[in-house]
Design a protein around this motif. Structure first.
Motif, PDB file in Angstrom:
ATOM      1  N   GLU A 261      56.595  38.923  37.729  1.00 12.56           N
ATOM      2  CA  GLU A 261      55.893  37.672  38.022  1.00 12.56           C
ATOM      3  C   GLU A 261      54.438  37.852  37.632  1.00 12.56           C
ATOM      4  N   ILE A 262      53.900  36.881  36.887  1.00 12.32           N
ATOM      5  CA  ILE A 262      52.523  36.984  36.430  1.00 12.32           C
ATOM      6  C   ILE A 262      51.713  35.775  36.885  1.00 12.32           C
ATOM      7  N   GLU A 263      50.421  35.971  36.954  1.00 11.15           N
ATOM      8  CA  GLU A 263      49.477  34.918  37.334  1.00 11.15           C
ATOM      9  C   GLU A 263      48.657  34.563  36.103  1.00 11.15           C
ATOM     10  N   VAL A 264      48.681  33.278  35.730  1.00  8.81           N
ATOM     11  CA  VAL A 264      47.999  32.824  34.519  1.00  8.81           C
ATOM     12  C   VAL A 264      47.118  31.631  34.861  1.00  8.81           C
ATOM     13  N   ASP A 265      46.181  31.311  33.969  1.00  5.15           N
ATOM     14  CA  ASP A 265      45.292  30.184  34.234  1.00  5.15           C
ATOM     15  C   ASP A 265      45.607  28.976  33.365  1.00  5.15           C
ATOM     16  N   GLN A 266      46.783  28.970  32.746  1.00  2.00           N
ATOM     17  CA  GLN A 266      47.236  27.801  31.999  1.00  2.00           C
ATOM     18  C   GLN A 266      48.753  27.737  32.118  1.00  2.00           C
ATOM     19  N   GLU A 267      49.268  26.527  32.296  1.00  2.88           N
ATOM     20  CA  GLU A 267      50.701  26.388  32.548  1.00  2.88           C
ATOM     21  C   GLU A 267      51.543  26.615  31.301  1.00  2.88           C
ATOM     22  N   ARG A 268      50.972  26.332  30.121  1.00  3.50           N
ATOM     23  CA  ARG A 268      51.732  26.465  28.889  1.00  3.50           C
ATOM     24  C   ARG A 268      51.017  27.408  27.928  1.00  3.50           C
ATOM     25  N   LEU A 269      51.807  27.986  27.037  1.00  9.65           N
ATOM     26  CA  LEU A 269      51.234  28.868  26.033  1.00  9.65           C
ATOM     27  C   LEU A 269      50.357  28.077  25.073  1.00  9.65           C
ATOM     28  N   GLU A 270      49.391  28.770  24.490  1.00 13.08           N
ATOM     29  CA  GLU A 270      48.497  28.172  23.506  1.00 13.08           C
ATOM     30  C   GLU A 270      48.553  29.013  22.241  1.00 13.08           C
ATOM     31  N   PHE A 271      48.984  28.412  21.139  1.00 12.62           N
ATOM     32  CA  PHE A 271      49.197  29.152  19.885  1.00 12.62           C
ATOM     33  C   PHE A 271      50.159  30.319  20.103  1.00 12.62           C
ATOM     34  N   GLY A 272      51.150  30.111  20.985  1.00  7.29           N
ATOM     35  CA  GLY A 272      52.173  31.126  21.195  1.00  7.29           C
ATOM     36  C   GLY A 272      51.764  32.289  22.071  1.00  7.29           C
ATOM     37  N   ARG A 273      50.643  32.165  22.797  1.00  8.12           N
ATOM     38  CA  ARG A 273      50.235  33.264  23.680  1.00  8.12           C
ATOM     39  C   ARG A 273      49.345  32.705  24.781  1.00  8.12           C
ATOM     40  N   TYR A 274      49.094  33.545  25.798  1.00  8.26           N
ATOM     41  CA  TYR A 274      48.186  33.157  26.871  1.00  8.26           C
ATOM     42  C   TYR A 274      46.760  33.456  26.434  1.00  8.26           C
ATOM     43  N   ARG A 275      45.884  32.470  26.633  1.00  8.24           N
ATOM     44  CA  ARG A 275      44.506  32.619  26.160  1.00  8.24           C
ATOM     45  C   ARG A 275      43.771  33.753  26.897  1.00  8.24           C
ATOM     46  N   HIS A 276      43.992  33.851  28.213  1.00 11.58           N
ATOM     47  CA  HIS A 276      43.373  34.913  28.995  1.00 11.58           C
ATOM     48  C   HIS A 276      44.456  35.881  29.477  1.00 11.58           C
ATOM     49  N   ARG A 277      44.088  37.104  29.707  1.00 10.17           N
ATOM     50  CA  ARG A 277      45.069  38.131  30.066  1.00 10.17           C
ATOM     51  C   ARG A 277      45.658  37.865  31.442  1.00 10.17           C
ATOM     52  N   PRO A 278      46.992  37.791  31.549  1.00  6.14           N
ATOM     53  CA  PRO A 278      47.626  37.528  32.851  1.00  6.14           C
ATOM     54  C   PRO A 278      47.484  38.724  33.798  1.00  6.14           C
ATOM     55  N   ARG A 279      47.596  38.426  35.085  1.00  2.47           N
ATOM     56  CA  ARG A 279      47.636  39.466  36.119  1.00  2.47           C
ATOM     57  C   ARG A 279      49.086  39.613  36.595  1.00  2.47           C
ATOM     58  N   VAL A 280      49.591  40.831  36.598  1.00  2.00           N
ATOM     59  CA  VAL A 280      50.959  41.069  37.066  1.00  2.00           C
ATOM     60  C   VAL A 280      50.941  41.163  38.585  1.00  2.00           C
ATOM     61  N   ARG A 281      51.718  40.311  39.233  1.00  5.32           N
ATOM     62  CA  ARG A 281      51.725  40.261  40.696  1.00  5.32           C
ATOM     63  C   ARG A 281      52.793  41.153  41.303  1.00  5.32           C
ATOM     64  N   ARG A 282      53.997  41.134  40.736  1.00 11.41           N
ATOM     65  CA  ARG A 282      55.081  41.917  41.342  1.00 11.41           C
ATOM     66  C   ARG A 282      56.274  41.969  40.402  1.00 11.41           C
ATOM     67  N   LEU A 283      57.190  42.868  40.719  1.00 14.59           N
ATOM     68  CA  LEU A 283      58.469  42.937  40.017  1.00 14.59           C
ATOM     69  C   LEU A 283      59.370  41.798  40.464  1.00 14.59           C
TER      70      LEU A 283
END
Length: 296
Positions: A261-283
């Motif tokens: 499970e990851i924490e991101v600051d955008q709901e959808r991908l942008e140009f096929g990737r996340y603009r900012h690096r996600p934070r991994v919350r848990r397995l």
């Protein structure tokens, strides 16, 4: 977020930070890149205002009224301005004034700069408007999601002068979303710097969509017995790690069987990737990669 009469809370827009010099019609990025040709429409609109240097955010507003699209700004890069038939217009959410005429306003407190900003923009073009401001956290949080393109909040001490970088004293809060991704690789040369290369299913295969922030020790220990290497070291473009123009990301591929499970600051991908690096919350041991929806 701070609250009270000593603070101004304002929306954080999903756009490009910029400076606008009204009398010369010049527009610059936060890194000093001259954007005057690409955003000539903003320079032309700003020319009707008093001579000033304004600080704000370039925002691409979709013509169908559905919201703001960050990726549309990139379509202006290297161009001579707006293109005929484009499905968006560019506006500037203005939040500060650095100079008026020959007078440097940066040493003045923020509440004075805010008042001068409102004076300059009063009755001005619709494409350059002041951001709303409040000292109520409840009111400010209502903007997030209600105002299209607002991805968070910025708190500013009202008696602070204008300074660059981390010395500004501004406090930022960004809205976060959670989703799932598959671990497809590991990068980092030391345990403290180790991060995960993340993937999502696309077109029947697993596509790299980002590189996480460094993973904490507790999660590293939980992941270690679950990951199996799947070949020699490889490279990803720096943009996949959310770092445009950065060097390639070297990583060790692993079998794509572990979901996190990851924490991101955008709901959808942008140009096929996340603009900012996600934070991994848990397995997510309860999920397998085949249960993840394909990204578009």
């Amino acid at each position: 977020m701070p609250e009270g009469p000593a603070w101004s809370l304002e929306p954080k827009w999903d756009g490009w930070r910029c400076l606008v010099h009204t009398s010369t019609r010049r527009v610059w990025s936060r890194h000093g890149t001259d954007l005057s040709r690409a955003f000539s429409d903003i320079g032309t609109a700003a020319a009707v205002l008093p001579d000033a240097v304004l600080d704000g955010e370039l925002v691409a507003v979709l013509a169908d009224g559905s919201g703001v699209a960050f990726d549309r700004l990139q379509s202006r890069a290297g161009s001579r301005g707006p293109r005929r038939g484009a499905d968006f217009t560019v506006q500037v959410a203005v939040f500060d004034v650095l100079a008026v005429g020959d007078v440097d306003w940066r040493p003045r407190p923020y509440d004075e700069r805010r008042a001068e900003l409102l004076r300059i923009l009063d009755g001005g073009p619709a494409s350059l408007r002041p951001v709303p401001a409040t000292n109520s956290v409840e009111e400010a949080l209502a903007w997030v999601g209600a105002l299209s393109g607002v991805e968070g909040l910025v708190g500013k001490p009202i008696r602070s002068r204008y300074v660059d970088g981390l010395r500004s004293g501004w406090v930022k809060w960004r809205q976060r979303h959670t989703t799932e991704a598959v671990v497809i690789g590991v990068t980092g040369t030391t345990p403290a710097a180790q991060a995960l290369v993340l993937g999502r299913p696309y077109g029947g295969r697993m596509r790299a969509v980002g590189v996480s922030l460094p993973v904490g020790e507790h999660l590293r220990r939980a992941l270690a017995p679950l990951l199996r290497t799947a070949g020699d070291w490889r490279e990803l473009p720096g943009t996949v790690g959310g770092l445009p123009g950065a060097d390639p990301v070297r990583y060790l591929p692993v079998e794509p069987v572990v979901v996190v499970e990851i924490e991101v600051d955008q709901e959808r991908l942008e140009f096929g990737r996340y603009r900012h690096r996600p934070r991994v919350r848990r397995l997510r041991g309860d999920l397998s990669p085949d249960l993840l929806d394909e990204e578009s």
